[in-house]
Write an enzyme that holds these catalytic residues in place. Structure first.
Site, PDB file in Angstrom:
ATOM      1  N   ASP A 288      36.142   8.111 -58.613  1.00 61.34           N
ATOM      2  CA  ASP A 288      36.952   8.636 -57.737  1.00 61.34           C
ATOM      3  C   ASP A 288      37.445  10.173 -58.335  1.00 61.34           C
ATOM      4  O   ASP A 288      38.347   9.978 -58.918  1.00 61.34           O
ATOM      5  CB  ASP A 288      37.893   7.785 -57.119  1.00 61.34           C
ATOM      6  CG  ASP A 288      38.870   8.757 -56.135  1.00 61.34           C
ATOM      7  OD1 ASP A 288      38.653   9.650 -55.555  1.00 61.34           O
ATOM      8  OD2 ASP A 288      40.028   8.243 -56.129  1.00 61.34           O
TER       9      ASP A 288
ATOM     10  N   ASP B  83      36.356  15.426 -53.719  1.00 62.49           N
ATOM     11  CA  ASP B  83      36.857  14.382 -53.859  1.00 62.49           C
ATOM     12  C   ASP B  83      35.574  13.285 -53.593  1.00 62.49           C
ATOM     13  O   ASP B  83      35.274  12.940 -52.541  1.00 62.49           O
ATOM     14  CB  ASP B  83      38.098  14.366 -52.876  1.00 62.49           C
ATOM     15  CG  ASP B  83      38.673  12.607 -53.042  1.00 62.49           C
ATOM     16  OD1 ASP B  83      38.066  11.817 -53.849  1.00 62.49           O
ATOM     17  OD2 ASP B  83      39.516  12.303 -52.188  1.00 62.49           O
TER      18      ASP B  83
END
Ligand SMILES: *[C@@H]1O[C@H](CO)[C@@H](O)[C@H](O)[C@H]1NC(C)=O
Ligand SMILES: *[C@@H]1O[C@H](CO)[C@@H](O)[C@H](O)[C@H]1NC(C)=O
Ligand SMILES: *[C@@H]1O[C@H](CO)[C@@H](O)[C@H](O)[C@H]1NC(C)=O
Ligand SMILES: *[C@@H]1O[C@H](CO)[C@@H](O)[C@H](O)[C@H]1NC(C)=O
Length: 392
Positions: A100, A281
Site C-alpha cells: 500500500d 495509492d
C-alpha cells in the site's frame, strides 16, 4: 583486459542485475460473489475517510446487520475484487500482504486478535515461534482504508521473494474492526506517515543495500488471478510502452503529486481544472475525488447514482460504448478505458469513480494503475508513469 578483470566485471554486472527483484502479485477472486451491502460500502467509505484524516460519517442504517449485533465480516475493499497481494514471511511465518503506497506501516495479526483469526480467517504471528522477534510492547493504533487496527510494535526479519529484510519494524495487531482478504499491510509510503514510528519497509531495503536503485514500481493487471508484479530496485521497461513521464512528489508523506486535469474524452467535461493535488495509492481500489467532480464525471459517462449503494451504476451491456477517461499529468495524457474502470459484479456494473464528502484532493487507486505502469522513485521523490504493456 585480462581475464580477472573481465570476470570481475561480469560478476559485477550479474550482481547488480540481480538486485532488481520482481515480486509476483496475485489477485484474489472474492470469497462472497454477491452484490455489495450498503452498510459495507459505508464502512469502506468511513475507513477511507479515517485513512485520509476525515471524521467518519454517522452510520444511520437501522436495518444493517451490524446494528443487530452481528460482526460484519466482509469488507467492500475485498468485494471490489481489485486488490493485489503478495506472499511474505515474518520470522519464518507466511502472510498475504497488501502493498500500500497510501500508508507507511508494516503490520500482521497477532495471536491475540480473535476477530482476525476466527471471523476473518487470517493467519497470525506467533511470537514464541520466532527466534528473531523483538518487542518493547509499545502500543500503536492506525486507521486504514480497510478499517481501524491497534496492537503493539515489534521487529522481526521479513522475507520477500529472494530478499531478506533484517529487523523490520512491525505492528502486531490485536484489534481490528473489519476483515480483508489479506492478512496484513506492507506500507510503501514515506516515513512521516508511520504510526508505529518504524522505518518503512522500502527504507530498510535501501539501508540494507538489498535493491540496486531506491526505486520500486507496480505493474498491475486486470481480469485474471495473476495480479501482475511489484518491481523492487528499479523498473522493467518490458512492462510499459515508450518512456516514463515524471512528476515530482509535492509532499513526501503519501505519494502526492499535481494532477493537471481529469477529463471524460469526447464529452467536453473536465474536472480539476487548473490543477489539483492527487495521491497515487496502490492500496485503494478505486479513484476517489471531490463529490461535485465525481458527480459530473459520472454524469458525463452516463452512470446513474444508486442511493442504495451510493455507487454510480452503468448498464453492463454498454461498457464497450462508454467513453475513455483522460488524466493529465506532467503535460502528458494517460487513459483509462471502460473495460478497466467499470467494476463488474455479476449483473451489477458500477464505475470506479467514487466521492468522499469533504475531500478536496484526488486518490488515484488501482483503477488507474491497472492500465498505467507506475514507478515510485523514493530518493528523487518523483513518480514515473507510462501506459502498461499487456505482458505477464
Ligand atoms: C505458538 O507457538 C507455540 C510453539 O510452537 C505453541 O506452543 C503455541 O500453541 C502457539 N500459539 C498459538 C496461539 O497457536
Ligand atoms: C491490544 O493492544 C493494546 C495496546 O498494547 C492494549 O492496550 C490492549 O489491551 C490489547 N487488547 C487485547 C484484546 O489484547
Ligand atoms: C521484465 O519483464 C519481462 C516481460 O515480462 C520479463 O521477461 C523479464 O524477465 C523481466 N526482467 C526482469 C529483470 O525482471
Ligand atoms: C440500486 O441497485 C440495486 C441493484 O441493481 C437495486 O436493487 C436498487 O433498487 C437500486 N436502488 C436505487 C435507489 O435505484
Amino acid at each position: 583486459m585480462n581475464l580477472r578483470v573481465i570476470i570481475l566485471l561480469l560478476s559485477l554486472v550479474v550482481f547488480v542485475a540481480g538486485k532488481v527483484h520482481r515480486f509476483r502479485l496475485q489477485r484474489r477472486s472474492h470469497r462472497h460473489h454477491k452484490v455489495p451491502q450498503a452498510h459495507q460500502h459505508l464502512q469502506f467509505r468511513n475507513a477511507l475517510r479515517r485513512k485520509y484524516g476525515f471524521t467518519p460519517l454517522r452510520i444511520k442504517t437501522s436495518q444493517s446487520r451490524a446494528s443487530k449485533g452481528e460482526v460484519v465480516s466482509e469488507n467492500l475493499i475485498d468485494a471490489y475484487n481489485t486488490n493485489f497481494f503478495g506472499e511474505v514471511s515474518v520470522g519464518g511465518q507466511p502472510f498475504t500482504m497488501l502493498f500500500d503506497t497510501g500508508s507507511s506501516d508494516f503490520w500482521v495479526p497477532s495471536s491475540h486478535c480473535q476477530v482476525c483469526i476466527t471471523k476473518c480467517g487470517n493467519r497470525f504471528f506467533n511470537e514464541s515461534k520466532s527466534k528473531t522477534f523483538h518487542t518493547k510492547r509499545v502500543p500503536f493504533s492506525i486507521q486504514y482504508g480497510s478499517g481501524a487496527v491497534q496492537g503493539i510494535v515489534g521487529s522481526d526479519d521479513v522475507g520477500l521473494g529472494d530478499l531478506k529484510i533484517r529487523q523490520q519494524g512491525l505492528g502486531l495487531v490485536n484489534i481490528t474492526d473489519s476483515c480483508d482478504a489479506f492478512d496484513g499491510i506492507g506500507g510503501m509510503g514515506f516515513p512521516p506517515l508511520s504510526e508505529t514510528r518504524s522505518k518503512p519497509l522500502f527504507q530498510q531495503m535501501i539501508d540494507q543495500k538489498l535493491v540496486e536503485q531506491p526505486i520500486f514500481s507496480f505493474h498491475l493487471k486486470s481480469g485474471s488471478s495473476d495480479g501482475g508484479s511489484m518491481i523492487l530496485g528499479g523498473s522493467n521497461s518490458s512492462l510499459y510502452y515508450g518512456y516514463l513521464t515524471y512528476t515530482n512528489v509535492i509532499e513526501a508523506t503519501y505519494w502526492t503529486f499535481k494532477m493537471d486535469f481529469i477529463e471524460v474524452h469526447g464529452k467536453g467535461l473536465r474536472g480539476c481544472v487548473g490543477g489539483c493535488k492527487a495521491i497515487m495509492d496502490t492500496g485503494t481500489s478505486l479513484i476517489v475525488g471531490p463529490a461535485l467532480d465525481i458527480l459530473l464525471l459520472n454524469n458525463a459517462i452516463g452512470a446513474r447514482h444508486n442511493s442504495t449503494y451510493d455507487l454510480y451504476i452503468v448498464d453492463c451491456s454498454s461498457i464497450p460504448k462508454l467513453p475513455t477517461i483522460v488524466l493529465g499529468i506532467a503535460n502528458k495524457k494517460f487513459y483509462i478505458t471502460p473495460q478497466t474502470y467499470v467494476i463488474v459484479f455479476e449483473d451489477m456494473c458500477f464505475t470506479g469513480f467514487n466521492d468522499l464528502r469533504g475531500l478536496t484532493f484526488w486518490i488515484i487507486g488501482d483503477v488507474f494503475i491497472r492500465e498505467n505502469y507506475v514507478e515510485f522513485d523514493w530518493a528523487r521523490k518523483r513518480i514515473g508513469i507510462a501506459r502498461a504493456a499487456e505482458v505477464d
